[in-house]
Design a protein around this motif. Structure first.
Motif, mmCIF file in Angstrom:
data_model
loop_
_atom_site.group_PDB
_atom_site.id
_atom_site.type_symbol
_atom_site.label_atom_id
_atom_site.label_comp_id
_atom_site.label_asym_id
_atom_site.label_seq_id
_atom_site.Cartn_x
_atom_site.Cartn_y
_atom_site.Cartn_z
ATOM 1 N N PHE A 128 -70.975 -11.680 13.981
ATOM 2 C CA PHE A 128 -69.589 -12.541 13.529
ATOM 3 C C PHE A 128 -68.896 -11.794 14.696
ATOM 4 C CE2 PHE A 128 -71.727 -11.638 9.166
ATOM 5 C CZ PHE A 128 -71.569 -13.118 8.476
ATOM 6 N N ASP A 129 -69.264 -10.612 15.131
ATOM 7 C CA ASP A 129 -68.104 -10.654 16.450
ATOM 8 C C ASP A 129 -67.829 -11.790 17.570
ATOM 9 O OD1 ASP A 129 -68.084 -8.040 16.089
ATOM 10 O OD2 ASP A 129 -69.956 -7.511 16.395
ATOM 11 N N ILE A 130 -69.066 -12.389 17.271
ATOM 12 C CA ILE A 130 -68.518 -13.132 18.555
ATOM 13 C C ILE A 130 -68.083 -14.910 17.881
ATOM 14 C CG2 ILE A 130 -69.734 -15.348 19.142
ATOM 15 C CD1 ILE A 130 -72.034 -13.657 20.034
ATOM 16 N N TYR A 131 -68.361 -15.005 16.268
ATOM 17 C CA TYR A 131 -67.356 -15.927 15.802
ATOM 18 C C TYR A 131 -65.477 -15.358 15.150
ATOM 19 C CZ TYR A 131 -65.234 -18.230 11.608
ATOM 20 O OH TYR A 131 -65.269 -18.746 10.362
ATOM 21 N N LEU A 132 -65.675 -13.919 14.745
ATOM 22 C CA LEU A 132 -64.661 -14.040 15.345
ATOM 23 C C LEU A 132 -63.509 -13.363 16.481
ATOM 24 C CD1 LEU A 132 -64.882 -11.111 12.167
ATOM 25 C CD2 LEU A 132 -63.797 -13.674 11.963
ATOM 26 N N GLY A 133 -64.212 -14.079 17.466
ATOM 27 C CA GLY A 133 -63.340 -13.616 18.449
ATOM 28 C C GLY A 133 -63.190 -11.968 19.179
ATOM 29 N N ASN A 134 -63.998 -11.167 18.636
ATOM 30 C CA ASN A 134 -63.512 -9.867 18.955
ATOM 31 C C ASN A 134 -64.504 -9.147 20.332
ATOM 32 O OD1 ASN A 134 -62.167 -9.468 16.145
ATOM 33 N ND2 ASN A 134 -63.982 -8.602 15.083
ATOM 34 N N LEU A 135 -65.198 -10.612 21.161
ATOM 35 C CA LEU A 135 -65.450 -9.649 21.721
ATOM 36 C C LEU A 135 -64.874 -11.003 23.529
ATOM 37 C CD1 LEU A 135 -69.971 -10.506 21.242
ATOM 38 C CD2 LEU A 135 -68.957 -8.485 21.316
ATOM 39 N N ASP A 136 -64.942 -10.122 24.531
ATOM 40 C CA ASP A 136 -64.007 -10.559 25.359
ATOM 41 C C ASP A 136 -65.739 -12.101 25.739
ATOM 42 O OD1 ASP A 136 -62.603 -8.706 25.647
ATOM 43 O OD2 ASP A 136 -63.580 -7.588 27.495
ATOM 44 N N THR A 137 -64.673 -12.952 26.888
ATOM 45 C CA THR A 137 -66.042 -14.203 26.973
ATOM 46 C C THR A 137 -66.452 -13.366 27.639
ATOM 47 O OG1 THR A 137 -64.148 -14.671 28.185
ATOM 48 C CG2 THR A 137 -64.362 -15.874 26.264
ATOM 49 N N SER A 138 -66.699 -12.884 28.569
ATOM 50 C CA SER A 138 -67.681 -12.348 29.588
ATOM 51 C C SER A 138 -68.723 -11.503 28.988
ATOM 52 C CB SER A 138 -66.831 -10.764 30.917
ATOM 53 O OG SER A 138 -66.640 -10.254 30.142
ATOM 54 N N GLU A 139 -68.790 -10.582 27.780
ATOM 55 C CA GLU A 139 -69.749 -10.202 26.440
ATOM 56 C C GLU A 139 -71.148 -11.480 26.007
ATOM 57 O OE1 GLU A 139 -68.950 -6.676 24.463
ATOM 58 O OE2 GLU A 139 -66.907 -6.582 25.819
ATOM 59 N N THR A 143 -76.941 -4.643 10.228
ATOM 60 C CA THR A 143 -77.902 -3.800 11.148
ATOM 61 C C THR A 143 -77.605 -4.895 12.214
ATOM 62 O OG1 THR A 143 -77.985 -1.747 9.767
ATOM 63 C CG2 THR A 143 -79.288 -2.006 12.058
ATOM 64 N N ALA A 144 -78.431 -6.237 11.791
ATOM 65 C CA ALA A 144 -79.362 -6.890 13.012
ATOM 66 C C ALA A 144 -78.008 -8.139 12.884
ATOM 67 C CB ALA A 144 -80.016 -7.674 11.503
ATOM 68 N N MET A 145 -77.188 -8.138 11.645
ATOM 69 C CA MET A 145 -75.909 -8.755 12.502
ATOM 70 C C MET A 145 -75.257 -8.044 13.519
ATOM 71 S SD MET A 145 -74.803 -10.709 9.027
ATOM 72 C CE MET A 145 -75.616 -11.268 8.187
ATOM 73 N N LYS A 146 -74.872 -7.083 13.315
ATOM 74 C CA LYS A 146 -74.565 -5.709 14.499
ATOM 75 C C LYS A 146 -74.640 -6.149 15.204
ATOM 76 C CE LYS A 146 -70.848 -4.118 13.912
ATOM 77 N NZ LYS A 146 -69.178 -4.084 14.333
ATOM 78 N N LYS A 147 -76.057 -5.485 16.155
ATOM 79 C CA LYS A 147 -76.940 -6.155 16.845
ATOM 80 C C LYS A 147 -76.669 -7.005 17.816
ATOM 81 C CE LYS A 147 -80.307 -2.515 16.493
ATOM 82 N NZ LYS A 147 -81.384 -1.474 15.323
#
Length: 175
Positions: free
Chosen positions: A161-172, A153-157
């Motif tokens: 891993f979203d940043i590490y795996l590239g699952n976010l836009d660079t703007s986020e 829950t803390a990691m999702k908030k």
């Protein structure tokens, strides 16, 4: 042919290594060795990498633990069923973490526990009841799930891993 995501593969390898290193942290219950860290890792894999990676990680971890003598054959059905159901419920349940937690608990304890019966009786020569592994597997997966509730829950908030795996836009991404 699908291209392999190197970051996902590297993260899966790291999580398998953590599972191996932490395998001595187990609680013997009957013929099984309850390993709560394995269930925490199953949830991490199911949530951040998907059901395929989670099952693969559970298989490799179980295989290596057995080869090193820190696991039993019961690790295969227990961990793999939990990882699969965790990943599937998270993926197809609109990315709800409680579904992932429930999937690990139910998949490991009920499905994995029942599937462990033929493994125990036919391959390990153990006399056990059909539902004899459900309670011990539930205890083990419950411990790992409690750890996961706090940490995942803390990691999702924090989008670790979203940043590490590239699952976010660079703007986020925040620097």
């Amino acid at each position: 042919m699908k291209s392999v995501n190197v970051r996902k593969l590297a993260l899966a390898g790291i999580l398998v290594a953590v599972g191996i290193v932490c395998s001595p942290l187990s609680i013997p219950v009957g013929a099984s060795k309850c390993a709560p860290v394995q269930h925490f890792i199953n949830i991490l894999g199911g949530v951040f990498l998907g059901p395929g990676y989670a099952v693969g990680m559970a298989f490799v971890t179980s295989l290596l633990r057995n080869l090193m003598g820190t696991g039993t054959l019961l690790a295969f059905p227990g961990s793999m069923c939990g990882a699969l159901l965790c990943g599937l419920l998270y993926k197809y349940g609109k990315h709800r973490l409680p579904l992932a937690y429930f999937g690990e608990l139910f998949g490991t304890s009920v499905i994995g526990g029942v599937l462990s019966y033929p493994v125990a009786t036919l391959l390990m020569g153990s006399e056990s009841a059909l539902f004899g592994f459900v309670i011990p597997f539930f205890v083990s997966s419950f411990g790992g799930t409690v750890i996961a509730v706090v940490l995942v829950t803390a990691m999702k908030k924090m989008k670790v891993f979203d940043i590490y795996l590239g699952n976010l836009d660079t703007s986020e991404k925040k620097v």
